[in-house]
Design a protein around this motif. Sequence first.
Motif, PDB file in Angstrom:
ATOM      1  N   LEU A 111      31.031 -34.353  52.306  1.00  0.00           N
ATOM      2  CA  LEU A 111      29.722 -33.734  52.490  1.00  0.00           C
ATOM      3  C   LEU A 111      29.913 -32.308  52.988  1.00  0.00           C
ATOM      4  CD1 LEU A 111      27.948 -36.706  54.323  1.00  0.00           C
ATOM      5  CD2 LEU A 111      27.983 -36.215  51.851  1.00  0.00           C
ATOM      6  N   ALA A 114      30.118 -31.054  56.774  1.00  0.00           N
ATOM      7  CA  ALA A 114      30.308 -32.209  57.663  1.00  0.00           C
ATOM      8  C   ALA A 114      31.459 -31.994  58.637  1.00  0.00           C
ATOM      9  CB  ALA A 114      30.549 -33.474  56.830  1.00  0.00           C
ATOM     10  N   ASN A 122      23.447 -35.702  52.799  1.00  0.00           N
ATOM     11  CA  ASN A 122      24.264 -36.914  52.953  1.00  0.00           C
ATOM     12  C   ASN A 122      24.387 -37.693  51.646  1.00  0.00           C
ATOM     13  OD1 ASN A 122      21.720 -37.956  52.809  1.00  0.00           O
ATOM     14  ND2 ASN A 122      21.913 -39.320  54.581  1.00  0.00           N
ATOM     15  N   ASP A 123      24.287 -36.974  50.547  1.00  0.00           N
ATOM     16  CA  ASP A 123      24.335 -37.602  49.230  1.00  0.00           C
ATOM     17  C   ASP A 123      25.801 -37.680  48.768  1.00  0.00           C
ATOM     18  OD1 ASP A 123      24.176 -38.332  46.587  1.00  0.00           O
ATOM     19  OD2 ASP A 123      22.513 -36.977  46.119  1.00  0.00           O
ATOM     20  N   ILE A 124      26.439 -38.796  49.080  1.00  0.00           N
ATOM     21  CA  ILE A 124      27.868 -38.894  48.775  1.00  0.00           C
ATOM     22  C   ILE A 124      28.119 -38.965  47.269  1.00  0.00           C
ATOM     23  CG2 ILE A 124      28.052 -41.420  48.968  1.00  0.00           C
ATOM     24  CD1 ILE A 124      30.749 -40.834  50.506  1.00  0.00           C
ATOM     25  N   ALA A 125      27.151 -39.467  46.522  1.00  0.00           N
ATOM     26  CA  ALA A 125      27.315 -39.485  45.058  1.00  0.00           C
ATOM     27  C   ALA A 125      27.354 -38.062  44.513  1.00  0.00           C
ATOM     28  CB  ALA A 125      26.187 -40.287  44.403  1.00  0.00           C
ATOM     29  N   ARG A 128      30.696 -36.649  45.306  1.00  0.00           N
ATOM     30  CA  ARG A 128      31.715 -37.198  44.402  1.00  0.00           C
ATOM     31  C   ARG A 128      31.636 -36.574  43.015  1.00  0.00           C
ATOM     32  NH1 ARG A 128      31.284 -43.193  47.311  1.00  0.00           N
ATOM     33  NH2 ARG A 128      33.076 -42.791  48.659  1.00  0.00           N
ATOM     34  N   HIS A 155      41.648 -42.184  54.072  1.00  0.00           N
ATOM     35  CA  HIS A 155      41.093 -43.364  54.717  1.00  0.00           C
ATOM     36  C   HIS A 155      39.564 -43.280  54.744  1.00  0.00           C
ATOM     37  CE1 HIS A 155      40.311 -46.479  57.665  1.00  0.00           C
ATOM     38  NE2 HIS A 155      41.574 -46.864  57.521  1.00  0.00           N
ATOM     39  N   PRO A 156      38.886 -44.390  54.505  1.00  0.00           N
ATOM     40  CA  PRO A 156      37.413 -44.376  54.524  1.00  0.00           C
ATOM     41  C   PRO A 156      36.805 -43.823  55.807  1.00  0.00           C
ATOM     42  CG  PRO A 156      38.182 -46.378  53.484  1.00  0.00           C
ATOM     43  CD  PRO A 156      39.416 -45.681  54.011  1.00  0.00           C
ATOM     44  N   MET A 157      37.537 -43.833  56.906  1.00  0.00           N
ATOM     45  CA  MET A 157      36.977 -43.264  58.138  1.00  0.00           C
ATOM     46  C   MET A 157      36.863 -41.746  58.042  1.00  0.00           C
ATOM     47  SD  MET A 157      40.041 -43.843  60.918  1.00  0.00           S
ATOM     48  CE  MET A 157      41.699 -43.142  60.663  1.00  0.00           C
ATOM     49  N   ALA A 159      35.677 -40.361  55.108  1.00  0.00           N
ATOM     50  CA  ALA A 159      34.893 -40.197  53.881  1.00  0.00           C
ATOM     51  C   ALA A 159      33.770 -39.181  54.016  1.00  0.00           C
ATOM     52  CB  ALA A 159      34.303 -41.544  53.457  1.00  0.00           C
ATOM     53  N   ALA A 160      33.219 -39.036  55.199  1.00  0.00           N
ATOM     54  CA  ALA A 160      32.068 -38.133  55.354  1.00  0.00           C
ATOM     55  C   ALA A 160      32.499 -36.678  55.430  1.00  0.00           C
ATOM     56  CB  ALA A 160      31.274 -38.491  56.607  1.00  0.00           C
ATOM     57  N   ASP A 161      33.644 -36.443  56.065  1.00  0.00           N
ATOM     58  CA  ASP A 161      33.959 -35.051  56.384  1.00  0.00           C
ATOM     59  C   ASP A 161      35.180 -34.465  55.680  1.00  0.00           C
ATOM     60  OD1 ASP A 161      35.524 -36.755  57.874  1.00  0.00           O
ATOM     61  OD2 ASP A 161      34.982 -35.913  59.826  1.00  0.00           O
ATOM     62  N   THR A 167      39.815 -44.690  47.888  1.00  0.00           N
ATOM     63  CA  THR A 167      40.675 -45.783  47.431  1.00  0.00           C
ATOM     64  C   THR A 167      41.524 -45.279  46.267  1.00  0.00           C
ATOM     65  OG1 THR A 167      39.056 -46.632  45.833  1.00  0.00           O
ATOM     66  CG2 THR A 167      38.996 -47.586  48.059  1.00  0.00           C
ATOM     67  N   HIS A 170      39.654 -45.644  42.993  1.00  0.00           N
ATOM     68  CA  HIS A 170      38.705 -44.570  42.694  1.00  0.00           C
ATOM     69  C   HIS A 170      39.447 -43.322  42.192  1.00  0.00           C
ATOM     70  CE1 HIS A 170      34.854 -42.293  44.203  1.00  0.00           C
ATOM     71  NE2 HIS A 170      35.031 -42.192  42.913  1.00  0.00           N
TER      72      HIS A 170
END
Lengths: 287, 287
Positions: A111, A114, A122-125, A128, A155-157, A159-161, A167, A170
């Motif tokens: 994002l 972030a 906050n539109d993660i799509a 991506r 790591h997914p932790m 993912a926001a920033d 994965t 993906h």
Amino acid sequence: MRDFSADLAHLAINTATLRKQLALPAILEACARRGIRRVCPWRDQVASAGLASVARHLKDAGLGLSGYCRGGFFPAADAAGLRAALDDNRRAVDEAKTLGAPCLVLVVGALPGALQGRPAHNDIALARAQVVDGIAATLAYARQVGMPLAIEPLHPMQAADRACINTTEHALDICDALDASQTGALGVAIDVYHTWWDPKLESQIARAGHERLLAYHVCDWLLPTRDLLNDRGMMGDGIVELQKIRGFVEAAGYAGPAEVEIFSERWWSTPAAAVLDTCVARYHTVV
Amino acid sequence: MRDFSADLAHLAINTATLRKQLALPAILEACARRGIRRVCPWRDQVASAGLASVARHLKDAGLGLSGYCRGGFFPAADAAGLRAALDDNRRAVDEAKTLGAPCLVLVVGALPGALQGRPAHNDIALARAQVVDGIAATLAYARQVGMPLAIEPLHPMQAADRACINTTEHALDICDALDASQTGALGVAIDVYHTWWDPKLESQIARAGHERLLAYHVCDWLLPTRDLLNDRGMMGDGIVELQKIRGFVEAAGYAGPAEVEIFSERWWSTPAAAVLDTCVARYHTVV
């Protein structure tokens, strides 16, 4: 599996591991002195030391690269930001080429804003989609130059920033979309810290195969982990099944180095010589 | 999508949200006073207040349950530990039944001893196999009693110490293996905190469908997140696309409540009334 106990042929050091103790030239010297043959430098460290100077230093010391950190951070809040990211990635490709890197590692971004605590949305799509577009554009240039791009799922932790590709599956879906014929121009960097938990890790590493396994990073997951970014462990101090995962990548055809990349306040406050000596010892015994 | 702005019909409060301010009876009173109709209590809180007393209190206050927290923690270092976990899960099923819970939430466990910082081993595949065996055994009993089990995939950052099932896809694969005919006896609890980052979230929620969507938990992901366990955000304070994800679960047929579960040192140090008032306000506006 390859024998890591006898020599340092397959050890690489990511220079962020020593970023708070030493400037890049001193890191290169310390690695070369120990017989370590490969490093993965970060752009900010290279910029501080001077690109041409680093290239010369690597050559003189007989040091090769295991990768170059990093391109990416493609999403942006506006068109100017998206363009600036592409320009910056083009420069990163050029630097990687100058230094003779086998790949440019991509931390793809997430994002916009972030990382500064002020996400523009906050539109993660959307993020991506911008990542895929950014990789596609950068890949077009990187193909011309002959610089493979390695998508690093974080790591997914984070993912926001830091990276909204979290994965291996993906990342490989994106590789399929942008480089269907598996030319080796686009692949993945597998970091055990980011991926050890993934129930599909073995199958996705097999899916990646030799052409797409461009880098392999090691450290360890500590119990407890006290920080989402800078509490990585030295190999052997945590719960990652290092040899099992190395078995996965080698079974899939990976023949490159194991690159030690440890972001850790603890290890950054340890003298560089002790850190490197520990990396070498653990490389021989647990990696 | 259902309208959450007008009343509190679909709000539930997980009682861990107030665990440091109030004992369970006081939490139930505070919820009932506000017209909140459902809660999800934790076993330790129930044990402190007394199971029979809590059951009576719920009935007298007209409060229903959105779930019961929690069963799970199946992996163990030895046979005695595995047996003890099964016995404990059986008791959890019984308690859930006594309280009239619609499901028992399972936090499945991970490397035995990891939560205490002393993992007995680091074989996550073994832990996962023990989890499947433990769910299978518990399910056999839960079917007799008529208590659905909800596997809660936890965030991958908790894979080593709390739950080694970390994606909705993995949880549903286990549902397929153990309850192929989708009887409703086994399903998933979707918590946005654990799953928001998953690129397959929408498709896996659709795969779960009405029969397997047993619980829906909300809070938010803060930027920055300062702790891996107790820094969850109040809905609206972070970057989770709450209404988008609720759209996913409702499109798949979920008609149950949105349960607020916030582990947060910040909110635990806020007076309970203010926390609940904020939950209600955010439920109306952003959930």
